[in-house]
Design a protein around this motif. Structure first.
Motif, PDB file in Angstrom:
ATOM      1  N   ALA A  86      30.559  -4.374  40.392  1.00 16.07           N
ATOM      2  CA  ALA A  86      30.812  -4.344  38.987  1.00 16.07           C
ATOM      3  C   ALA A  86      32.512  -4.573  38.961  1.00 16.07           C
ATOM      4  CB  ALA A  86      30.044  -3.458  38.308  1.00 16.07           C
ATOM      5  N   PHE A  87      33.028  -3.548  39.389  1.00  5.96           N
ATOM      6  CA  PHE A  87      34.577  -3.405  39.287  1.00  5.96           C
ATOM      7  C   PHE A  87      35.109  -4.754  40.039  1.00  5.96           C
ATOM      8  CE2 PHE A  87      38.330  -3.053  41.895  1.00  5.96           C
ATOM      9  CZ  PHE A  87      39.299  -2.695  40.708  1.00  5.96           C
ATOM     10  N   ASN A  88      34.412  -5.142  41.134  1.00  9.11           N
ATOM     11  CA  ASN A  88      35.179  -6.383  41.653  1.00  9.11           C
ATOM     12  C   ASN A  88      34.944  -7.569  40.837  1.00  9.11           C
ATOM     13  OD1 ASN A  88      34.359  -8.863  43.696  1.00  9.11           O
ATOM     14  ND2 ASN A  88      35.858  -7.362  44.772  1.00  9.11           N
ATOM     15  N   PHE A  89      33.802  -7.601  40.331  1.00  8.45           N
ATOM     16  CA  PHE A  89      33.527  -8.726  39.196  1.00  8.45           C
ATOM     17  C   PHE A  89      34.440  -8.902  38.126  1.00  8.45           C
ATOM     18  CE2 PHE A  89      31.455 -10.657  35.640  1.00  8.45           C
ATOM     19  CZ  PHE A  89      31.404 -11.820  36.157  1.00  8.45           C
ATOM     20  N   MET A  90      34.489  -7.921  37.323  1.00 11.75           N
ATOM     21  CA  MET A  90      35.405  -7.586  36.302  1.00 11.75           C
ATOM     22  C   MET A  90      36.990  -7.861  36.762  1.00 11.75           C
ATOM     23  SD  MET A  90      34.047  -4.703  33.861  1.00 11.75           S
ATOM     24  CE  MET A  90      33.509  -3.335  35.267  1.00 11.75           C
ATOM     25  N   ALA A  91      37.480  -7.256  37.766  1.00  9.14           N
ATOM     26  CA  ALA A  91      38.758  -7.366  38.300  1.00  9.14           C
ATOM     27  C   ALA A  91      39.170  -8.667  38.774  1.00  9.14           C
ATOM     28  CB  ALA A  91      39.112  -6.396  39.500  1.00  9.14           C
ATOM     29  N   HIS A  92      38.291  -9.485  39.489  1.00 14.39           N
ATOM     30  CA  HIS A  92      38.495 -10.878  39.654  1.00 14.39           C
ATOM     31  C   HIS A  92      38.587 -11.760  38.597  1.00 14.39           C
ATOM     32  CE1 HIS A  92      39.036 -10.725  44.013  1.00 14.39           C
ATOM     33  NE2 HIS A  92      37.735 -10.201  44.437  1.00 14.39           N
ATOM     34  N   SER A  93      37.488 -11.579  37.826  1.00 13.42           N
ATOM     35  CA  SER A  93      37.530 -12.362  36.422  1.00 13.42           C
ATOM     36  C   SER A  93      39.008 -12.397  35.669  1.00 13.42           C
ATOM     37  CB  SER A  93      36.468 -11.823  35.499  1.00 13.42           C
ATOM     38  OG  SER A  93      35.179 -12.287  36.356  1.00 13.42           O
ATOM     39  N   LYS A  94      39.251 -11.020  35.592  1.00 17.07           N
ATOM     40  CA  LYS A  94      40.326 -10.791  34.678  1.00 17.07           C
ATOM     41  C   LYS A  94      41.907 -11.119  35.327  1.00 17.07           C
ATOM     42  CE  LYS A  94      39.203 -10.090  30.338  1.00 17.07           C
ATOM     43  NZ  LYS A  94      39.436 -10.832  29.364  1.00 17.07           N
ATOM     44  N   TYR A  95      41.837 -10.523  36.600  1.00 19.32           N
ATOM     45  CA  TYR A  95      43.115 -10.281  37.192  1.00 19.32           C
ATOM     46  C   TYR A  95      43.346 -11.409  38.228  1.00 19.32           C
ATOM     47  CZ  TYR A  95      46.961  -8.706  40.377  1.00 19.32           C
ATOM     48  OH  TYR A  95      48.011  -8.482  41.389  1.00 19.32           O
TER      49      TYR A  95
ATOM     50  N   PHE B  43      35.084 -12.029  31.888  1.00 17.64           N
ATOM     51  CA  PHE B  43      33.726 -11.640  32.600  1.00 17.64           C
ATOM     52  C   PHE B  43      32.453 -11.462  32.054  1.00 17.64           C
ATOM     53  CE2 PHE B  43      36.116  -7.739  31.677  1.00 17.64           C
ATOM     54  CZ  PHE B  43      35.275  -7.059  31.179  1.00 17.64           C
ATOM     55  N   ALA B  44      32.728 -11.720  30.708  1.00 10.02           N
ATOM     56  CA  ALA B  44      31.266 -11.676  30.008  1.00 10.02           C
ATOM     57  C   ALA B  44      30.433 -13.233  29.794  1.00 10.02           C
ATOM     58  CB  ALA B  44      31.515 -11.257  28.404  1.00 10.02           C
ATOM     59  N   ASN B  45      31.127 -14.115  30.767  1.00 14.66           N
ATOM     60  CA  ASN B  45      30.476 -15.190  30.764  1.00 14.66           C
ATOM     61  C   ASN B  45      29.359 -15.321  31.660  1.00 14.66           C
ATOM     62  OD1 ASN B  45      29.826 -17.997  32.014  1.00 14.66           O
ATOM     63  ND2 ASN B  45      31.817 -18.722  31.162  1.00 14.66           N
ATOM     64  N   VAL B  46      28.073 -15.678  31.236  1.00 17.49           N
ATOM     65  CA  VAL B  46      26.951 -15.468  31.891  1.00 17.49           C
ATOM     66  C   VAL B  46      26.821 -16.430  33.082  1.00 17.49           C
ATOM     67  CG1 VAL B  46      24.375 -15.587  31.784  1.00 17.49           C
ATOM     68  CG2 VAL B  46      25.767 -14.500  29.700  1.00 17.49           C
ATOM     69  N   ARG B  47      27.429 -17.632  33.026  1.00 22.55           N
ATOM     70  CA  ARG B  47      27.182 -18.552  33.985  1.00 22.55           C
ATOM     71  C   ARG B  47      28.071 -18.154  35.107  1.00 22.55           C
ATOM     72  NH1 ARG B  47      28.136 -25.009  33.299  1.00 22.55           N
ATOM     73  NH2 ARG B  47      28.103 -25.449  35.656  1.00 22.55           N
ATOM     74  N   ILE B  48      29.225 -17.648  34.943  1.00 19.19           N
ATOM     75  CA  ILE B  48      30.179 -17.214  35.924  1.00 19.19           C
ATOM     76  C   ILE B  48      29.436 -15.908  36.748  1.00 19.19           C
ATOM     77  CG2 ILE B  48      32.428 -15.821  36.349  1.00 19.19           C
ATOM     78  CD1 ILE B  48      33.731 -18.124  34.388  1.00 19.19           C
TER      79      ILE B  48
END
Length: 127
Positions: A49-58, A64-69
């Motif tokens: 979960a951290f990885n997804f949010m960090a990669h999405s933003k940083y 990172f709220a994009n369901v498709r991504i």
């Protein structure tokens, strides 16, 4: 080429921090969750979960709220986990290579695969 190198560097940094998050969760919940299986699953989900949010933003600069991504991210992790298991089985069980050396080699392959899938498929809208 420089933007790709910058993105790859950020990807690597987020990956290293993600490993740290995994171990922090592992240590924090070690005396709360008695099952090693459940404990490692909790640490994996939390660090993912951290990885997804960090990669999405940083790393990729997207919401990172994009369901498709997110769906693509989950598929990519499942593919990478399957590849990791298959490579490790082949290298250790079939070819009789050493476990840790094999895992280091496979981790490099999986990290590169994960970056390429992230850059060209999961977050392709970011460019």
């Amino acid at each position: 080429m420089k933007p790709l190198l910058n993105r790859a560097t950020k990807f690597g940094l987020v990956g290293l921090i993600t490993v740290s998050v995994y171990f922090v969760i592992l240590a924090f919940f070690r005396h709360i969750v008695s099952s090693v299986f459940l404990l490692s699953a909790l640490a994996y989900v939390g660090s993912s979960a951290f990885n997804f949010m960090a990669h999405s933003k940083y790393t990729f600069g997207v919401n990172f709220a994009n369901v498709r991504i997110f769906g693509r991210y989950v598929v990519m992790h499942m593919v990478c986990m399957l590849l990791n298991s298959a490579f490790m089985f082949g290298l250790v069980e079939i070819a009789n290579n050493e476990l840790y050396q094999s895992q280091i080699f496979v981790t490099i392959i999986i990290a590169a695969t994960s970056f390429l899938l992230s850059h060209y498929w999961i977050y392709r809208e970011a460019d």
